[in-house]
Design an enzyme around this catalytic site. Sequence first.
Site, PDB file in Angstrom:
ATOM      1  N   SER A 118       1.183  -1.246  -0.355  1.00 55.75           N
ATOM      2  CA  SER A 118       0.123  -0.348   0.230  1.00 55.75           C
ATOM      3  C   SER A 118       1.172   0.920   0.393  1.00 55.75           C
ATOM      4  O   SER A 118       2.088   1.491  -1.138  1.00 55.75           O
ATOM      5  CB  SER A 118      -0.708   0.023   1.136  1.00 55.75           C
ATOM      6  OG  SER A 118      -1.798   0.721   1.542  1.00 55.75           O
ATOM      7  N   TRP A 119       0.973   2.404   1.109  1.00 59.43           N
ATOM      8  CA  TRP A 119       1.601   3.484   1.432  1.00 59.43           C
ATOM      9  C   TRP A 119       3.244   3.010   0.725  1.00 59.43           C
ATOM     10  O   TRP A 119       3.733   3.443   0.473  1.00 59.43           O
ATOM     11  CB  TRP A 119       1.176   4.197   2.179  1.00 59.43           C
ATOM     12  CG  TRP A 119       2.166   5.187   2.931  1.00 59.43           C
ATOM     13  CD1 TRP A 119       3.408   4.793   3.804  1.00 59.43           C
ATOM     14  CD2 TRP A 119       2.879   5.987   1.987  1.00 59.43           C
ATOM     15  NE1 TRP A 119       4.449   5.676   3.899  1.00 59.43           N
ATOM     16  CE2 TRP A 119       3.870   6.664   2.899  1.00 59.43           C
ATOM     17  CE3 TRP A 119       2.387   6.944   0.690  1.00 59.43           C
ATOM     18  CZ2 TRP A 119       4.593   8.612   2.659  1.00 59.43           C
ATOM     19  CZ3 TRP A 119       3.260   7.770   0.440  1.00 59.43           C
ATOM     20  CH2 TRP A 119       4.131   8.962   1.723  1.00 59.43           C
ATOM     21  N   HIS A 168      -7.447  -5.724  -0.906  1.00 61.29           N
ATOM     22  CA  HIS A 168      -5.784  -4.810  -0.735  1.00 61.29           C
ATOM     23  C   HIS A 168      -5.395  -5.757   0.622  1.00 61.29           C
ATOM     24  O   HIS A 168      -3.926  -5.270   0.700  1.00 61.29           O
ATOM     25  CB  HIS A 168      -6.414  -3.075  -0.074  1.00 61.29           C
ATOM     26  CG  HIS A 168      -5.035  -2.784  -0.038  1.00 61.29           C
ATOM     27  ND1 HIS A 168      -4.784  -2.128  -1.158  1.00 61.29           N
ATOM     28  CD2 HIS A 168      -5.335  -2.241   1.458  1.00 61.29           C
ATOM     29  CE1 HIS A 168      -3.983  -0.942  -0.509  1.00 61.29           C
ATOM     30  NE2 HIS A 168      -4.229  -1.408   0.862  1.00 61.29           N
ATOM     31  N   ASP A 195      -8.929  -4.867  -5.424  1.00 59.25           N
ATOM     32  CA  ASP A 195      -8.606  -3.737  -4.492  1.00 59.25           C
ATOM     33  C   ASP A 195      -9.704  -2.712  -3.930  1.00 59.25           C
ATOM     34  O   ASP A 195      -9.477  -2.023  -5.353  1.00 59.25           O
ATOM     35  CB  ASP A 195      -7.057  -3.658  -4.652  1.00 59.25           C
ATOM     36  CG  ASP A 195      -6.178  -2.805  -3.507  1.00 59.25           C
ATOM     37  OD1 ASP A 195      -7.547  -2.522  -2.914  1.00 59.25           O
ATOM     38  OD2 ASP A 195      -5.262  -2.866  -3.325  1.00 59.25           O
TER      39      ASP A 195
END
Length: 319
Positions: free
Chosen positions: A110-111, A294, A266
Amino acid sequence: MLHSLYPKIKPNKIEYLQVGEHTLYVEESGNPEGIPVVYLHGGPGGSSSSDHRRYFNPEKYRIIVFDQRGSGKSTPHAGIINNSTDDLIDDMEEIREYFAISKWLVAGGSWGTTLALAYGIKHSIRVTGFILRGIFLGTDSEVNWLYGSDGAGAIYPDYYQDFIAPVQHQHFSDPVKAFHQLLTSENEIARITAAKAWTLWETRISALLVDKHELDSQEETHGAIAMACIENHYFSNHCFFEPDYLLKNVSKIAHLPAFIIHGRYDMVCQLKQAHLLAEHWQNSQLQIIPKAGHSGFEDAIIDAICQASDKMADFIENQ
């Protein structure tokens, strides 16, 4: 048969590194003589997990995991002063040098993929390769998808109503800005309510089947405040990037090997971003996971990450 997480292990070392007014919580585990890998957690404002180190064979890898500024066990808690993407990149270099690592595999979700890419673009000579799950390129359109009523909110309209409840009518023009006012408020009750709503929204849409324990833990006030305040801080500042910065500069790392892993369903980070990144990255391999969202801890996602880490170990050892 799906590859499961590697067995639980304890860190060999736990360090608290001082970087300016921030203190970073850092763990080293696995084989001290193994292939160095750093795993980057999501958010921004999430935290490391004892399961993150379990993506990697502890006999082959020297595993570095840390809590980014203001996150997890790093202090000051939820601190947003001197907390930018460039600060986190500098922190990674501090950690690499502290552990006397010349080059490392950079992995994240993710980030964590955003930070991994940004780090690689600045320090490509320090990277052996990438394992990236759930691509987020740090663009305004991705933020608008995640927090807008016409994006993920259209897929989960019931959960979206709970999400926007703290900001009521203010969300229509700019939900990120509306939440920013509450999250920086001196009204502690309003701040906590907003933080819980912000964090719960993302957790609820993060997997095809969300574990109730995960919902309960994400509502825990301490973690929710860090996640909400730091995420909102970054998204209010366009992740501290120029428009399309990562895609425009991916050529600087395109020679390095990369596994890109993304769930087809996602709803936090759209698959099209992973597809776009793979198109710009000649040495990458995109794996679309058919029955996954996700979360980094859905069974098929775990399988893909562990398989990728095994393949990357073989590749690095045979270079």
